[in-house]
Design a protein around this motif. Sequence first.
Motif, PDB file in Angstrom:
ATOM      1  N   THR A 106      21.776  -9.968 -12.008  1.00 58.29           N
ATOM      2  CA  THR A 106      23.009 -10.824 -12.022  1.00 58.29           C
ATOM      3  C   THR A 106      23.895 -10.570 -13.238  1.00 58.29           C
ATOM      4  OG1 THR A 106      21.734 -12.676 -13.279  1.00 58.29           O
ATOM      5  CG2 THR A 106      21.556 -12.834 -11.016  1.00 58.29           C
ATOM      6  N   VAL A 107      23.074  -9.954 -14.152  1.00 59.19           N
ATOM      7  CA  VAL A 107      23.930  -9.376 -15.216  1.00 59.19           C
ATOM      8  C   VAL A 107      25.084  -8.194 -15.169  1.00 59.19           C
ATOM      9  CG1 VAL A 107      22.250 -10.341 -16.948  1.00 59.19           C
ATOM     10  CG2 VAL A 107      22.181  -7.927 -16.421  1.00 59.19           C
ATOM     11  N   LEU A 108      24.606  -7.419 -14.011  1.00 59.17           N
ATOM     12  CA  LEU A 108      25.255  -6.432 -13.721  1.00 59.17           C
ATOM     13  C   LEU A 108      26.301  -6.713 -12.415  1.00 59.17           C
ATOM     14  CD1 LEU A 108      22.314  -3.830 -12.959  1.00 59.17           C
ATOM     15  CD2 LEU A 108      23.601  -4.096 -15.149  1.00 59.17           C
ATOM     16  N   PHE A 109      26.046  -7.944 -11.935  1.00 62.77           N
ATOM     17  CA  PHE A 109      27.109  -8.407 -11.130  1.00 62.77           C
ATOM     18  C   PHE A 109      27.530  -9.880 -11.268  1.00 62.77           C
ATOM     19  CE2 PHE A 109      24.105  -5.288  -9.074  1.00 62.77           C
ATOM     20  CZ  PHE A 109      25.065  -4.599  -8.455  1.00 62.77           C
ATOM     21  N   PRO A 110      28.495  -9.936 -12.215  1.00 61.84           N
ATOM     22  CA  PRO A 110      28.766 -11.326 -12.728  1.00 61.84           C
ATOM     23  C   PRO A 110      29.042 -12.508 -11.365  1.00 61.84           C
ATOM     24  CG  PRO A 110      30.046  -9.510 -13.982  1.00 61.84           C
ATOM     25  CD  PRO A 110      29.471  -8.886 -13.028  1.00 61.84           C
ATOM     26  N   GLU A 111      29.796 -11.894 -10.510  1.00 66.74           N
ATOM     27  CA  GLU A 111      29.941 -12.635  -9.422  1.00 66.74           C
ATOM     28  C   GLU A 111      28.928 -13.371  -8.874  1.00 66.74           C
ATOM     29  OE1 GLU A 111      29.782  -8.616  -7.943  1.00 66.74           O
ATOM     30  OE2 GLU A 111      30.744  -9.624  -9.589  1.00 66.74           O
ATOM     31  N   VAL A 112      27.897 -13.091  -8.985  1.00 65.71           N
ATOM     32  CA  VAL A 112      26.448 -13.438  -8.588  1.00 65.71           C
ATOM     33  C   VAL A 112      25.981 -14.629  -9.664  1.00 65.71           C
ATOM     34  CG1 VAL A 112      24.243 -13.154  -7.718  1.00 65.71           C
ATOM     35  CG2 VAL A 112      26.091 -11.507  -7.109  1.00 65.71           C
ATOM     36  N   THR A 113      25.812 -15.598  -9.326  1.00 64.05           N
ATOM     37  CA  THR A 113      25.362 -16.738 -10.215  1.00 64.05           C
ATOM     38  C   THR A 113      24.296 -17.466  -9.724  1.00 64.05           C
ATOM     39  OG1 THR A 113      27.023 -18.557  -9.349  1.00 64.05           O
ATOM     40  CG2 THR A 113      27.697 -17.172 -11.231  1.00 64.05           C
ATOM     41  N   VAL A 114      23.187 -17.926 -10.518  1.00 64.99           N
ATOM     42  CA  VAL A 114      21.895 -18.335 -10.159  1.00 64.99           C
ATOM     43  C   VAL A 114      21.902 -19.814 -10.930  1.00 64.99           C
ATOM     44  CG1 VAL A 114      19.440 -18.357 -10.376  1.00 64.99           C
ATOM     45  CG2 VAL A 114      20.861 -16.075  -9.883  1.00 64.99           C
ATOM     46  N   PRO A 115      21.772 -20.930 -10.023  1.00 63.83           N
ATOM     47  CA  PRO A 115      21.752 -22.358 -10.857  1.00 63.83           C
ATOM     48  C   PRO A 115      20.708 -22.331 -11.865  1.00 63.83           C
ATOM     49  CG  PRO A 115      21.873 -22.316  -8.498  1.00 63.83           C
ATOM     50  CD  PRO A 115      21.765 -20.770  -8.591  1.00 63.83           C
ATOM     51  N   LYS A 116      21.181 -23.057 -12.980  1.00 61.87           N
ATOM     52  CA  LYS A 116      20.223 -23.258 -14.143  1.00 61.87           C
ATOM     53  C   LYS A 116      18.961 -23.956 -13.538  1.00 61.87           C
ATOM     54  CE  LYS A 116      23.324 -22.980 -17.865  1.00 61.87           C
ATOM     55  NZ  LYS A 116      23.876 -23.664 -19.022  1.00 61.87           N
ATOM     56  N   TYR A 135      28.222  -6.439 -22.707  1.00 63.60           N
ATOM     57  CA  TYR A 135      29.308  -6.956 -21.712  1.00 63.60           C
ATOM     58  C   TYR A 135      29.003  -8.292 -21.184  1.00 63.60           C
ATOM     59  CZ  TYR A 135      29.964  -1.947 -21.428  1.00 63.60           C
ATOM     60  OH  TYR A 135      30.254  -0.631 -21.885  1.00 63.60           O
ATOM     61  N   GLY A 136      27.762  -8.904 -21.254  1.00 62.33           N
ATOM     62  CA  GLY A 136      27.389 -10.165 -20.842  1.00 62.33           C
ATOM     63  C   GLY A 136      28.206 -11.386 -21.488  1.00 62.33           C
ATOM     64  N   LYS A 137      28.062 -12.621 -20.661  1.00 61.96           N
ATOM     65  CA  LYS A 137      28.725 -13.740 -21.278  1.00 61.96           C
ATOM     66  C   LYS A 137      27.778 -14.780 -21.549  1.00 61.96           C
ATOM     67  CE  LYS A 137      33.363 -12.644 -19.335  1.00 61.96           C
ATOM     68  NZ  LYS A 137      34.539 -13.257 -18.557  1.00 61.96           N
ATOM     69  N   ASN A 138      26.514 -14.604 -21.219  1.00 58.29           N
ATOM     70  CA  ASN A 138      25.395 -15.564 -21.526  1.00 58.29           C
ATOM     71  C   ASN A 138      24.332 -14.923 -22.271  1.00 58.29           C
ATOM     72  OD1 ASN A 138      23.849 -14.086 -19.809  1.00 58.29           O
ATOM     73  ND2 ASN A 138      25.359 -14.858 -18.125  1.00 58.29           N
ATOM     74  N   THR A 139      23.125 -15.899 -22.302  1.00 57.72           N
ATOM     75  CA  THR A 139      22.301 -15.316 -23.357  1.00 57.72           C
ATOM     76  C   THR A 139      20.854 -14.717 -22.392  1.00 57.72           C
ATOM     77  OG1 THR A 139      21.456 -17.678 -23.587  1.00 57.72           O
ATOM     78  CG2 THR A 139      22.999 -16.872 -25.265  1.00 57.72           C
ATOM     79  N   LEU A 140      21.017 -14.418 -21.192  1.00 56.62           N
ATOM     80  CA  LEU A 140      20.056 -14.036 -20.432  1.00 56.62           C
ATOM     81  C   LEU A 140      19.265 -12.726 -21.198  1.00 56.62           C
ATOM     82  CD1 LEU A 140      18.412 -14.635 -17.942  1.00 56.62           C
ATOM     83  CD2 LEU A 140      20.000 -13.124 -16.630  1.00 56.62           C
ATOM     84  N   TYR A 141      20.063 -11.866 -22.041  1.00 60.29           N
ATOM     85  CA  TYR A 141      19.362 -10.969 -22.715  1.00 60.29           C
ATOM     86  C   TYR A 141      18.160 -11.345 -23.455  1.00 60.29           C
ATOM     87  CZ  TYR A 141      21.476 -12.409 -26.943  1.00 60.29           C
ATOM     88  OH  TYR A 141      22.018 -13.134 -28.251  1.00 60.29           O
ATOM     89  N   VAL A 142      17.967 -12.437 -24.100  1.00 62.30           N
ATOM     90  CA  VAL A 142      16.808 -12.687 -24.613  1.00 62.30           C
ATOM     91  C   VAL A 142      15.498 -12.846 -23.749  1.00 62.30           C
ATOM     92  CG1 VAL A 142      15.795 -14.899 -25.989  1.00 62.30           C
ATOM     93  CG2 VAL A 142      18.338 -14.297 -26.031  1.00 62.30           C
ATOM     94  N   TYR A 143      15.575 -13.360 -22.693  1.00 59.44           N
ATOM     95  CA  TYR A 143      14.549 -13.274 -21.742  1.00 59.44           C
ATOM     96  C   TYR A 143      14.214 -11.938 -21.342  1.00 59.44           C
ATOM     97  CZ  TYR A 143      12.523 -12.972 -17.057  1.00 59.44           C
ATOM     98  OH  TYR A 143      11.661 -12.640 -15.911  1.00 59.44           O
ATOM     99  N   LEU A 144      15.406 -11.006 -21.070  1.00 61.65           N
ATOM    100  CA  LEU A 144      15.374  -9.697 -20.522  1.00 61.65           C
ATOM    101  C   LEU A 144      14.461  -8.805 -21.419  1.00 61.65           C
ATOM    102  CD1 LEU A 144      18.581  -9.408 -18.750  1.00 61.65           C
ATOM    103  CD2 LEU A 144      16.555  -9.796 -17.610  1.00 61.65           C
TER     104      LEU A 144
END
Length: 353
Positions: free
Chosen positions: A206-216, A320-329
């Motif tokens: 989902t970080v590579l495809f910003p148009e795809v969102t996963v609900p929290k 390039y991302g706009k969230n903090t998913l990188y912490v988990y990744l």
Amino acid sequence: MKHSYVKQCDYVAIFDADFQPDPDFLLRTVPFLIHNAKLALVQGRWEFVNADQCMMTRLQEMSLSYHFTVEQQVGSSTFAFFGFNGTAGVWRISALIESGGWNDQTTVEDMDLAVRATLRGWKLLYIDDLKVKSELPCSFNALRSQQHRWTCGPANLFRKMAGKILRSENVSLWKKLYMLYSFFFIRKIVAHVLTFCFYCVILPATVLFPEVTVPKWAAFYLPSLITLFIAIGRLRSIHLLAFWVLFENSMSLVRTKALVMGLLETGRVQEWVVTEKSGDALKTKLIPQVPNVRFRERVHLLELLVGAYLLSCGIYDIIYGKNTLYVYLLFQSLAFFVVGFGYVGKYVPASSS
């Protein structure tokens, strides 16, 4: 079972070599079989003598504690059915024979027998406070082999027994639904596929495809709630929950591969590797030095590839991302690298005294 004296016996107690039952084990199990003619099996709970040996054994203890405290107990108390764990149990010999005895059609002959006995109308009983000491594998390669068998076997059994469960006349509709949907489909198939595909493939993508969102709620809230439920089985290890999540996600690759083999009945579907245990070496220290393990025997390429994929997604999210998913990744990629290079678990320790 082929000895002549067995004909005079009504029950058979089964233990793996590393199990240490208490002296009153039979006194706490056989009476259930004597007073309930419809009962085929009474099984106890596993406890572990080496749970504190290393981080990997602590994490295994968490998973297995949930398995016994919740999964086995719920199945036994609600539907008088659960997957026999192959040890720490007493079978009624007549039920064992009537159900067709041991069958090598899969690598989980214990679970297979429990299913066939249930289809013949027999009931199974699990006793959670009947604890039997045993040993966890502390070698990562031993754990991988065990998890392959524990995942591939049930998937293959589901393939072979689903039709027989549906056609059985001795099992109620609700019990059939539990066995097919909850016991097999959700716990033995969907759980493994979902863990790997969602948390190790889809969510990172989902970080590579910003148009795809996963609900929290789907990505974090619901999984966190489920993880807390699992921690109920072993509260003393609740501080290790984050490590448990990362390790289970890493192991999901092994389980997903085994699942595909079992469902398609291909590859190593009939592979049986005895799970190595340290045994008395932990107490007597008979082995004076750590075995010299070759590098190629330690490395697991697929885990390293997944780790590289997660690391790439994490770096991309940082830039390039706009969230903090990188912490988990980043943490999950590190876990895959640790597993991929085999730096998890331990070997028989060298003597220090």
